[in-house]
Scaffold this motif. Structure first.
Motif, PDB file in Angstrom:
ATOM      1  N   VAL A  87       1.007  -1.373   0.045  1.00 41.01           N
ATOM      2  CA  VAL A  87       0.207  -0.112  -0.182  1.00 41.01           C
ATOM      3  C   VAL A  87       0.865   1.246   0.159  1.00 41.01           C
ATOM      4  O   VAL A  87       0.742   2.235  -0.788  1.00 41.01           O
ATOM      5  CB  VAL A  87      -0.901   0.158   1.346  1.00 41.01           C
ATOM      6  N   ILE A  88       1.965   1.293   0.824  1.00 40.01           N
ATOM      7  CA  ILE A  88       2.808   2.150   0.956  1.00 40.01           C
ATOM      8  C   ILE A  88       3.531   2.580  -0.554  1.00 40.01           C
ATOM      9  O   ILE A  88       3.585   3.685  -1.007  1.00 40.01           O
ATOM     10  CB  ILE A  88       4.006   2.191   2.016  1.00 40.01           C
ATOM     11  N   ASN A 100       1.798  11.505   5.963  1.00 44.89           N
ATOM     12  CA  ASN A 100       1.119  12.584   6.524  1.00 44.89           C
ATOM     13  C   ASN A 100      -0.424  13.039   5.775  1.00 44.89           C
ATOM     14  O   ASN A 100      -1.025  14.002   6.102  1.00 44.89           O
ATOM     15  CB  ASN A 100       2.139  14.142   6.059  1.00 44.89           C
ATOM     16  N   LYS A 101      -0.758  12.230   4.867  1.00 38.93           N
ATOM     17  CA  LYS A 101      -1.739  12.243   4.151  1.00 38.93           C
ATOM     18  C   LYS A 101      -3.021  11.397   4.854  1.00 38.93           C
ATOM     19  O   LYS A 101      -4.111  11.650   4.916  1.00 38.93           O
ATOM     20  CB  LYS A 101      -1.625  12.088   2.950  1.00 38.93           C
ATOM     21  N   ILE A 123       5.351  -8.225  11.212  1.00 38.44           N
ATOM     22  CA  ILE A 123       4.997  -7.362  12.427  1.00 38.44           C
ATOM     23  C   ILE A 123       6.097  -6.546  12.501  1.00 38.44           C
ATOM     24  O   ILE A 123       5.951  -5.234  12.844  1.00 38.44           O
ATOM     25  CB  ILE A 123       5.055  -8.356  13.707  1.00 38.44           C
ATOM     26  N   ARG A 124       7.550  -6.926  12.622  1.00 44.05           N
ATOM     27  CA  ARG A 124       8.676  -5.772  12.504  1.00 44.05           C
ATOM     28  C   ARG A 124       8.480  -4.829  11.361  1.00 44.05           C
ATOM     29  O   ARG A 124       8.542  -3.554  11.675  1.00 44.05           O
ATOM     30  CB  ARG A 124       9.788  -6.530  12.454  1.00 44.05           C
ATOM     31  N   LYS A 125       8.088  -5.251  10.067  1.00 39.32           N
ATOM     32  CA  LYS A 125       7.793  -4.124   9.084  1.00 39.32           C
ATOM     33  C   LYS A 125       6.651  -3.347   9.439  1.00 39.32           C
ATOM     34  O   LYS A 125       6.751  -2.100   9.049  1.00 39.32           O
ATOM     35  CB  LYS A 125       7.659  -4.797   7.734  1.00 39.32           C
ATOM     36  N   LEU A 126       5.657  -4.101  10.079  1.00 35.42           N
ATOM     37  CA  LEU A 126       4.486  -3.028  10.364  1.00 35.42           C
ATOM     38  C   LEU A 126       4.821  -2.068  11.242  1.00 35.42           C
ATOM     39  O   LEU A 126       4.369  -0.655  11.041  1.00 35.42           O
ATOM     40  CB  LEU A 126       3.666  -3.890  10.788  1.00 35.42           C
ATOM     41  N   THR A 131       5.860   3.768  12.705  1.00 36.75           N
ATOM     42  CA  THR A 131       6.572   5.039  13.034  1.00 36.75           C
ATOM     43  C   THR A 131       6.635   6.136  11.983  1.00 36.75           C
ATOM     44  O   THR A 131       6.996   7.172  12.519  1.00 36.75           O
ATOM     45  CB  THR A 131       8.128   4.597  13.777  1.00 36.75           C
ATOM     46  N   CYS A 132       6.459   5.776  10.954  1.00 41.16           N
ATOM     47  CA  CYS A 132       6.628   6.952   9.881  1.00 41.16           C
ATOM     48  C   CYS A 132       5.514   7.855   9.734  1.00 41.16           C
ATOM     49  O   CYS A 132       5.407   8.828   9.402  1.00 41.16           O
ATOM     50  CB  CYS A 132       6.838   6.374   8.677  1.00 41.16           C
TER      51      CYS A 132
END
Length: 139
Positions: A87-88, A100-101, A123-126, A131-132
Motif C-alpha cells: 500500500v505504501i 502525512n496524508k 510485524i517488524r515491518k508493520l 513509526t513514519c
C-alpha cells in the motif's frame, strides 16, 4: 465519538461501537492494518462499507490500489499486516506521502505480541512503517 484519538494505544470499548467502524465512517483518509485476511474481507465486504473500502491482501495488485486512490475522494483501505508495504509503495509511486496524508489504525494490536514468534518479519515491518505516520493509533 466521531473520530479515534491519534498517537496512542486505544481501548475500542470506549467508542460505543466498533473502533474500526468508526474509522471507516469518518471523512479522514485511513489505512487500517489488520492481522487476518478474514478481518479485511469482513470490512471490505460489509454492506455499510462495501462501496468505500478497499480490502488489500497478497492477491491485490499495486495497480488496483493506485486505481482506488485515483477514483475515491476519501481513502479507506483495510490491509492485512503483511501487505502494508505494498500500500505504501502504491502511494509513493503516485507521489503521495501516505505518512502525512493518512491516519494509520493498527487494529488488534495484541496480536502483535501473540503472533510475533511466527510472523516476526511482517510485524517488524508493520511497526517500522507505523513509526513514519504522523497520526497512528494502536487499538
Amino acid at each position: 465519538m466521531r473520530e479515534l484519538p491519534a498517537n496512542c494505544m486505544f481501548n475500542k470499548g470506549t467508542t460505543g461501537c466498533g473502533g474500526t467502524d468508526l474509522a471507516l465512517r469518518n471523512d479522514k483518509h485511513t489505512i487500517i492494518a489488520m492481522p487476518f485476511i478474514s478481518l479485511v474481507r469482513n470490512k471490505a465486504d460489509n454492506d455499510r462499507h462495501r462501496d468505500r473500502v478497499l480490502g488489500v491482501d497478497g492477491s491485490t495488485t499495486i495497480h488496483e490500489i493506485k486505481q482506488y486512490i485515483t477514483e475515491y475522494e476519501v481513502w479507506k483501505i483495510a490491509v492485512v499486516y503483511d501487505s502494508l508495504p505494498k500500500v505504501i509503495e502504491a502511494f509513493q509511486e503516485m507521489d503521495i506521502n501516505p505518512f502525512n496524508k493518512c491516519f494509520l489504525l493498527v487494529d488488534e494490536y495484541h496480536v502483535l505480541f501473540n503472533q510475533y514468534v511466527f510472523r516476526d518479519k511482517a510485524i517488524r515491518k508493520l511497526l517500522e512503517i507505523a513509526t513514519c505516520f504522523e497520526e497512528k493509533t494502536y487499538m
